[in-house]
Design a protein around this motif. Sequence first.
Motif, PDB file in Angstrom:
ATOM      1  N   LEU A 192      -7.622  -2.182  34.442  1.00 59.90           N
ATOM      2  CA  LEU A 192      -7.166  -1.153  33.654  1.00 59.90           C
ATOM      3  C   LEU A 192      -7.425  -0.860  32.453  1.00 59.90           C
ATOM      4  O   LEU A 192      -7.133   0.034  32.040  1.00 59.90           O
ATOM      5  N   LYS A 193      -8.421  -1.681  31.564  1.00 58.97           N
ATOM      6  CA  LYS A 193      -7.611  -1.623  30.301  1.00 58.97           C
ATOM      7  C   LYS A 193      -8.771  -0.358  29.730  1.00 58.97           C
ATOM      8  O   LYS A 193      -8.650   0.352  28.623  1.00 58.97           O
ATOM      9  N   TRP A 194     -10.005  -0.647  30.865  1.00 61.46           N
ATOM     10  CA  TRP A 194     -11.397   0.494  30.998  1.00 61.46           C
ATOM     11  C   TRP A 194     -11.004   2.139  30.907  1.00 61.46           C
ATOM     12  O   TRP A 194     -11.335   2.313  30.725  1.00 61.46           O
ATOM     13  N   VAL A 195     -10.040   1.518  32.598  1.00 62.11           N
ATOM     14  CA  VAL A 195      -9.248   3.024  32.876  1.00 62.11           C
ATOM     15  C   VAL A 195      -8.843   3.888  31.760  1.00 62.11           C
ATOM     16  O   VAL A 195      -8.643   4.808  30.881  1.00 62.11           O
ATOM     17  N   MET A 196      -7.582   2.523  31.202  1.00 65.15           N
ATOM     18  CA  MET A 196      -7.101   3.890  29.772  1.00 65.15           C
ATOM     19  C   MET A 196      -7.843   4.239  28.493  1.00 65.15           C
ATOM     20  O   MET A 196      -7.284   4.794  27.855  1.00 65.15           O
ATOM     21  N   PHE A 197      -8.888   3.469  28.129  1.00 70.18           N
ATOM     22  CA  PHE A 197      -9.607   3.896  27.313  1.00 70.18           C
ATOM     23  C   PHE A 197     -10.648   4.782  27.388  1.00 70.18           C
ATOM     24  O   PHE A 197     -10.455   5.606  26.616  1.00 70.18           O
ATOM     25  N   GLN A 198     -10.680   4.993  28.807  1.00 70.16           N
ATOM     26  CA  GLN A 198     -11.248   6.211  29.231  1.00 70.16           C
ATOM     27  C   GLN A 198      -9.748   7.279  29.304  1.00 70.16           C
ATOM     28  O   GLN A 198     -10.374   9.084  28.242  1.00 70.16           O
ATOM     29  N   MET A 199      -8.881   7.865  29.438  1.00 65.05           N
ATOM     30  CA  MET A 199      -7.461   8.533  29.626  1.00 65.05           C
ATOM     31  C   MET A 199      -7.577   8.784  28.188  1.00 65.05           C
ATOM     32  O   MET A 199      -7.247  10.203  27.273  1.00 65.05           O
ATOM     33  N   GLY A 200      -7.315   7.869  27.482  1.00 68.68           N
ATOM     34  CA  GLY A 200      -6.871   8.003  26.229  1.00 68.68           C
ATOM     35  C   GLY A 200      -7.746   8.074  24.906  1.00 68.68           C
ATOM     36  O   GLY A 200      -7.605   8.768  23.968  1.00 68.68           O
ATOM     37  N   SER A 204     -18.235  -6.075  37.508  1.00 63.70           N
ATOM     38  CA  SER A 204     -18.247  -5.677  39.044  1.00 63.70           C
ATOM     39  C   SER A 204     -17.576  -4.453  38.876  1.00 63.70           C
ATOM     40  O   SER A 204     -17.100  -3.549  38.437  1.00 63.70           O
ATOM     41  N   TYR A 205     -18.137  -3.293  40.204  1.00 63.60           N
ATOM     42  CA  TYR A 205     -18.096  -1.712  40.120  1.00 63.60           C
ATOM     43  C   TYR A 205     -16.709  -1.891  40.139  1.00 63.60           C
ATOM     44  O   TYR A 205     -16.052  -2.116  41.072  1.00 63.60           O
ATOM     45  N   SER A 206     -16.224  -0.781  39.300  1.00 63.84           N
ATOM     46  CA  SER A 206     -14.387  -0.522  39.857  1.00 63.84           C
ATOM     47  C   SER A 206     -14.048   1.159  39.406  1.00 63.84           C
ATOM     48  O   SER A 206     -14.955   1.882  39.586  1.00 63.84           O
ATOM     49  N   ILE A 207     -12.468   1.384  40.128  1.00 63.83           N
ATOM     50  CA  ILE A 207     -12.299   2.423  39.079  1.00 63.83           C
ATOM     51  C   ILE A 207     -12.335   2.793  38.000  1.00 63.83           C
ATOM     52  O   ILE A 207     -12.393   3.803  37.527  1.00 63.83           O
ATOM     53  N   ALA A 208     -12.663   1.644  37.149  1.00 65.85           N
ATOM     54  CA  ALA A 208     -12.664   2.184  35.593  1.00 65.85           C
ATOM     55  C   ALA A 208     -14.450   2.609  35.953  1.00 65.85           C
ATOM     56  O   ALA A 208     -14.426   3.108  34.741  1.00 65.85           O
ATOM     57  N   ASP A 209     -15.105   2.298  36.400  1.00 67.87           N
ATOM     58  CA  ASP A 209     -17.043   2.792  36.658  1.00 67.87           C
ATOM     59  C   ASP A 209     -16.382   4.280  36.890  1.00 67.87           C
ATOM     60  O   ASP A 209     -16.968   5.489  36.355  1.00 67.87           O
ATOM     61  N   ILE A 210     -16.162   4.471  37.514  1.00 72.38           N
ATOM     62  CA  ILE A 210     -15.226   5.930  38.380  1.00 72.38           C
ATOM     63  C   ILE A 210     -14.762   6.744  37.643  1.00 72.38           C
ATOM     64  O   ILE A 210     -14.557   8.216  37.444  1.00 72.38           O
ATOM     65  N   ALA A 211     -13.578   6.043  36.812  1.00 71.59           N
ATOM     66  CA  ALA A 211     -13.009   7.170  35.822  1.00 71.59           C
ATOM     67  C   ALA A 211     -13.922   7.086  34.561  1.00 71.59           C
ATOM     68  O   ALA A 211     -14.053   8.751  34.039  1.00 71.59           O
ATOM     69  N   ILE A 212     -14.892   6.426  34.121  1.00 75.86           N
ATOM     70  CA  ILE A 212     -16.006   6.346  32.807  1.00 75.86           C
ATOM     71  C   ILE A 212     -16.743   7.724  33.068  1.00 75.86           C
ATOM     72  O   ILE A 212     -17.175   8.654  32.239  1.00 75.86           O
ATOM     73  N   ALA A 213     -17.694   7.478  34.377  1.00 71.31           N
ATOM     74  CA  ALA A 213     -18.974   7.637  34.585  1.00 71.31           C
ATOM     75  C   ALA A 213     -18.594   9.117  33.952  1.00 71.31           C
ATOM     76  O   ALA A 213     -19.765  10.320  34.317  1.00 71.31           O
ATOM     77  N   PRO A 214     -17.864   9.982  35.070  1.00 76.42           N
ATOM     78  CA  PRO A 214     -17.998  11.959  34.945  1.00 76.42           C
ATOM     79  C   PRO A 214     -17.950  12.048  34.205  1.00 76.42           C
ATOM     80  O   PRO A 214     -18.671  13.264  33.646  1.00 76.42           O
ATOM     81  N   TRP A 215     -17.405  11.826  33.408  1.00 72.29           N
ATOM     82  CA  TRP A 215     -17.044  12.343  31.456  1.00 72.29           C
ATOM     83  C   TRP A 215     -18.796  11.492  31.179  1.00 72.29           C
ATOM     84  O   TRP A 215     -18.567  13.005  30.453  1.00 72.29           O
ATOM     85  N   LEU A 216     -19.312  10.972  31.165  1.00 74.70           N
ATOM     86  CA  LEU A 216     -20.472  10.864  30.717  1.00 74.70           C
ATOM     87  C   LEU A 216     -21.473  12.024  31.442  1.00 74.70           C
ATOM     88  O   LEU A 216     -22.271  12.641  30.419  1.00 74.70           O
ATOM     89  N   ASN A 217     -21.332  12.364  32.574  1.00 71.92           N
ATOM     90  CA  ASN A 217     -22.398  13.248  33.123  1.00 71.92           C
ATOM     91  C   ASN A 217     -21.996  14.563  32.872  1.00 71.92           C
ATOM     92  O   ASN A 217     -22.667  15.133  32.818  1.00 71.92           O
ATOM     93  N   ALA A 218     -20.963  14.666  32.013  1.00 74.87           N
ATOM     94  CA  ALA A 218     -20.266  16.079  31.708  1.00 74.87           C
ATOM     95  C   ALA A 218     -20.721  16.511  30.462  1.00 74.87           C
ATOM     96  O   ALA A 218     -20.780  17.695  30.388  1.00 74.87           O
TER      97      ALA A 218
END
Length: 233
Positions: free
Chosen positions: A116-124, A177-191
């Motif tokens: 969750l902290k990495w999901v928040m890293f992406q969101m914020g 391990s693969y998680s929602i943190a990766d699903i949050a972060i990687a699409p923005w890198l792809n952008a």
Amino acid sequence: MTAVTTHPINRRWAAENPELLQLYSFPTPNGVKVSIMLEEIGLPYEAHLVTLSDADVRSPEFLVLNPNNKIPAIIDPQGPDGAAVQLFESGAILIYLAEKTGQLIGETAAEKYDVLKWVMFQMGGLGPMLGQLGYFTKFAGAEIEDPRPRERFRLEAKRLLAVLERQLEGRDWITGSYSIADIAIAPWLNALAYYGTQELVGWDDYRNVNAYLARFLARPAVQAGLNIPPRPV
């Protein structure tokens, strides 16, 4: 009648099977987070294309679901205790789907909060900063002659990429391990490629981040989710 068929949004984006989770989205970095997640966890759903035009996101029907007029949003008629759930904000949706299915959010409480902290890293941080850099490079902000706004977001993007580069040293995925943190972060890198900002941030300097994005994009669920719902021709 279900929570989907009685919802105002169904008048504009009608569900074929209202018993399924309904996704209202567009394939932006935030939008594809949810379609990728749904593909990864194998939860049946219907996807509805909601364009970024005011005619869609500011329509009365959509505003009932998301008063903030942003994609993505969902209605899950099979929510907790059998009650329907309506959600907007991509991070909130990822967390909801992970907890609903018990997937991609860690095996222990400690692992969950690490994710969750990495999901928040992406969101914020990562999403807003890369998005603003894109605005000042590819979109209307590029017409602004003052270089300071773009430089501000360029430097912040580089700083955040360096954080990811260090975190990914010796790891395939953000928390191991693969998680929602990766699903949050990687699409923005792809952008970054879409925005034309890879060179601005020195993309080739981030060896770990480059390899990480390649691993992410190679996943079948990611390949499917990146094109859901399909863009209009």
